[in-house]
Write a protein that holds these residues in place. Structure first.
Motif, PDB file in Angstrom:
ATOM      1  N   VAL A   1       0.845  -1.194   0.000  1.00 16.20           N
ATOM      2  CA  VAL A   1       0.000   0.000   0.000  1.00 16.20           C
ATOM      3  C   VAL A   1       0.877   1.240   0.000  1.00 16.20           C
ATOM      4  O   VAL A   1       2.036   1.209   0.404  1.00 16.20           O
ATOM      5  N   MET A   2       0.309   2.313  -0.493  1.00 19.97           N
ATOM      6  CA  MET A   2       0.920   3.635  -0.390  1.00 19.97           C
ATOM      7  C   MET A   2       0.187   4.357   0.729  1.00 19.97           C
ATOM      8  O   MET A   2      -1.039   4.353   0.780  1.00 19.97           O
ATOM      9  N   GLN A   3       0.939   4.976   1.625  1.00 19.05           N
ATOM     10  CA  GLN A   3       0.290   5.637   2.742  1.00 19.05           C
ATOM     11  C   GLN A   3       1.097   6.824   3.244  1.00 19.05           C
ATOM     12  O   GLN A   3       2.299   6.913   3.046  1.00 19.05           O
ATOM     13  N   ALA A   4       0.363   7.747   3.878  1.00 14.72           N
ATOM     14  CA  ALA A   4       0.986   8.770   4.719  1.00 14.72           C
ATOM     15  C   ALA A   4       0.838   8.219   6.130  1.00 14.72           C
ATOM     16  O   ALA A   4      -0.256   8.209   6.675  1.00 14.72           O
ATOM     17  N   PRO A   5       1.911   7.695   6.724  1.00 18.03           N
ATOM     18  CA  PRO A   5       1.782   6.842   7.905  1.00 18.03           C
ATOM     19  C   PRO A   5       1.335   7.537   9.174  1.00 18.03           C
ATOM     20  O   PRO A   5       0.192   7.374   9.611  1.00 18.03           O
ATOM     21  N   ARG A   6       2.193   8.363   9.768  1.00 17.03           N
ATOM     22  CA  ARG A   6       1.853   9.042  11.005  1.00 17.03           C
ATOM     23  C   ARG A   6       2.900  10.104  11.282  1.00 17.03           C
ATOM     24  O   ARG A   6       3.918  10.167  10.573  1.00 17.03           O
ATOM     25  N   PRO A   7       2.682  10.981  12.265  1.00 15.18           N
ATOM     26  CA  PRO A   7       3.599  12.107  12.485  1.00 15.18           C
ATOM     27  C   PRO A   7       5.061  11.666  12.544  1.00 15.18           C
ATOM     28  O   PRO A   7       5.415  10.693  13.201  1.00 15.18           O
ATOM     29  N   GLY A   8       5.892  12.404  11.850  1.00 15.45           N
ATOM     30  CA  GLY A   8       7.301  12.076  11.777  1.00 15.45           C
ATOM     31  C   GLY A   8       7.648  11.230  10.574  1.00 15.45           C
ATOM     32  O   GLY A   8       8.818  11.111  10.205  1.00 15.45           O
ATOM     33  N   GLY A   9       6.645  10.616   9.933  1.00 18.10           N
ATOM     34  CA  GLY A   9       6.880   9.795   8.767  1.00 18.10           C
ATOM     35  C   GLY A   9       6.654  10.572   7.487  1.00 18.10           C
ATOM     36  O   GLY A   9       6.332  11.763   7.495  1.00 18.10           O
ATOM     37  N   SER A  10       6.846   9.882   6.365  1.00 16.32           N
ATOM     38  CA  SER A  10       6.651  10.476   5.044  1.00 16.32           C
ATOM     39  C   SER A  10       5.850   9.518   4.184  1.00 16.32           C
ATOM     40  O   SER A  10       5.761   8.319   4.488  1.00 16.32           O
ATOM     41  N   VAL A  11       5.289  10.022   3.111  1.00 12.83           N
ATOM     42  CA  VAL A  11       4.525   9.187   2.187  1.00 12.83           C
ATOM     43  C   VAL A  11       5.438   8.080   1.666  1.00 12.83           C
ATOM     44  O   VAL A  11       6.537   8.350   1.180  1.00 12.83           O
ATOM     45  N   LYS A  12       4.987   6.844   1.759  1.00 11.68           N
ATOM     46  CA  LYS A  12       5.848   5.711   1.441  1.00 11.68           C
ATOM     47  C   LYS A  12       5.043   4.473   1.104  1.00 11.68           C
ATOM     48  O   LYS A  12       3.822   4.467   1.199  1.00 11.68           O
ATOM     49  N   VAL A  13       5.770   3.416   0.741  1.00  8.17           N
ATOM     50  CA  VAL A  13       5.184   2.102   0.497  1.00  8.17           C
ATOM     51  C   VAL A  13       5.355   1.257   1.744  1.00  8.17           C
ATOM     52  O   VAL A  13       6.410   1.263   2.377  1.00  8.17           O
TER      53      VAL A  13
END
Length: 381
Positions: free
Chosen positions: A321-333
């Motif tokens: 999946v592609m997601q914007a995970p949570r604070p401190g993270g970046s858009v990723k797989v």
């Protein structure tokens, strides 16, 4: 982008972004036993995940109110425009009514009323013509009075409705502020906990989380549940292409692009750029879009997580999946099983899959960006 992802890997990340199909997570090292007076790594991980989940739930609640507030702003503006138009029309009706009153006064101030003049006329045709004129004038007078009465009622009703809409807007604005403060408090709790952990504890938490995600991903893939189409619809391909362009952009709560996203901000914008408008929040996406079973999942579908549908990601195929995970993270797989699955929905239900489709190569470092950690909690302007 490569340098950005390399730097992100070196931060104190907490989620298992590296646990993808193409690159399995490294073997989990045995976590050292916690001293008797300290909580276990499992306890720390559970606490941290709970804090993040509360923060994301508060974020999605804030987003829902933000959408309602935008809609209410638009409604207030429309009502004010209608009220202004009604008041202009009412002014015109009052002017016409004034002219009517003057004409009626002037017509009855002579020695004979108009209808008496008709009766005493010696020319029958002239009397008939004058009769028609009087009838038309009476009809015009009635219409003028009717427009005036109707205009006054409409203006009055619109004024009441506009006031009520404005009051509702002010209530929503106050509610939004409370929710914004709640998000900040939740993120503050995350920050405090992270600040209290040692480097070894952070590393142990990350290893345990990677291990858990890896096991969940392997169990899901071996179950054969992801046996749906490997081809998206034409719109789904556009949504995936848009999401690919957002790799590495930071998670910021309440953000929906173009420079930052939260989870539902990414999915809603991906489908908006594909030509389909879907709800802004993960809960509304889960509530209003057609459900699809995991064994029918295809690229472009949205995957929802947690019992309250507080997190959402875009399925791109191959168990990823592609997601914007949570604070401190970046858009990723990420692996599709990176969080507890709730279900999936399809924005383009009814559209046929493409005849041919190949998932584009993932940008360098796309699967290694951190899924966790604490970043800026700056509120959107």
């Amino acid at each position: 982008m490569s340098g950005r992802f390399v730097r992100s890997v070196c931060t104190a990340a907490l989620m298992a972004g590296a646990a993808s199909l193409a690159l399995p997570p490294p073997p989990a090292a045995a976590a050292p036993a916690a001293p008797p007076d300290q909580p276990s790594v499992h306890t720390l991980l559970t606490r941290l995940q709970t804090l993040y989940r509360k923060a994301e739930e508060a974020t999605e609640t804030y987003n829902a109110t933000e959408e309602k507030l935008k809609t209410q702003h638009k409604r207030v503006d429309e009502l004010n425009e209608q009220l202004a138009t009604a008041r202009v029309a009412l002014t015109g009706s009052r002017d016409a009514a004034g002219r009517l009153a003057r004409e009626q006064y002037q017509g009855t101030s002579g020695t004979l009323a108009p209808y008496v003049s008709v009766l005493l006329s010696g020319d029958p045709q002239q009397a008939l013509d004058r009769g028609h004129q009087i009838q038309r004038a009476a009809g015009q007078r009635a219409a003028t009075v009717g427009r005036l009465t109707k205009g006054e009622k409409r203006a009055s009703d619109l004024a009441v409705t506009a006031r009520e809409a404005l009051n509702e807007q002010q209530v929503l604005a106050a509610k939004q502020k409370q929710q914004r403060d709640k998000v900040k408090r939740s993120l503050g709790d995350v920050e405090k906990m992270l600040a209290s952990l040692t480097g070894n504890q952070l590393a142990d938490i990350q290893r345990l989380e990677q291990k858990n995600i890896g096991e969940a991903q392997r169990a899901l893939l071996s179950s054969g549940r992801l046996s749906g189409s490997t081809r998206p619809s034409a719109a789904g391909r556009k949504a995936i292409a848009y999401a690919f362009e957002q790799f590495g952009k930071p998670y910021v709560w309440g953000a929906a692009g173009p420079d930052a996203f939260d989870c539902s901000g990414l999915t809603s914008q991906a489908w908006a750029h594909a030509g389909d408008t879907i709800p802004r929040t993960s809960q509304e996406q889960w509530k209003s879009l057609p459900r699809v079973a995991l064994d029918e999942l295809r690229p472009g579908d949205l995957v929802l997580y947690f019992e309250g549908a507080t997190h959402v990601a875009l399925y791109i195929g191959n168990g990823l999946v592609m997601q914007a995970p949570r604070p401190g993270g970046s858009v990723k797989v990420s692996p599709i099983a990176a969080n507890p699955l709730l279900g999936a929905v399809r924005p383009d239900a009814g559209e046929a899959p493409l005849r041919k489709y190949e998932l584009p190569p993932l940008p360098e470092g796309a699967a290694y960006g951190s899924d966790a950690g604490y970043g800026s909690a700056t509120a959107p302007s």
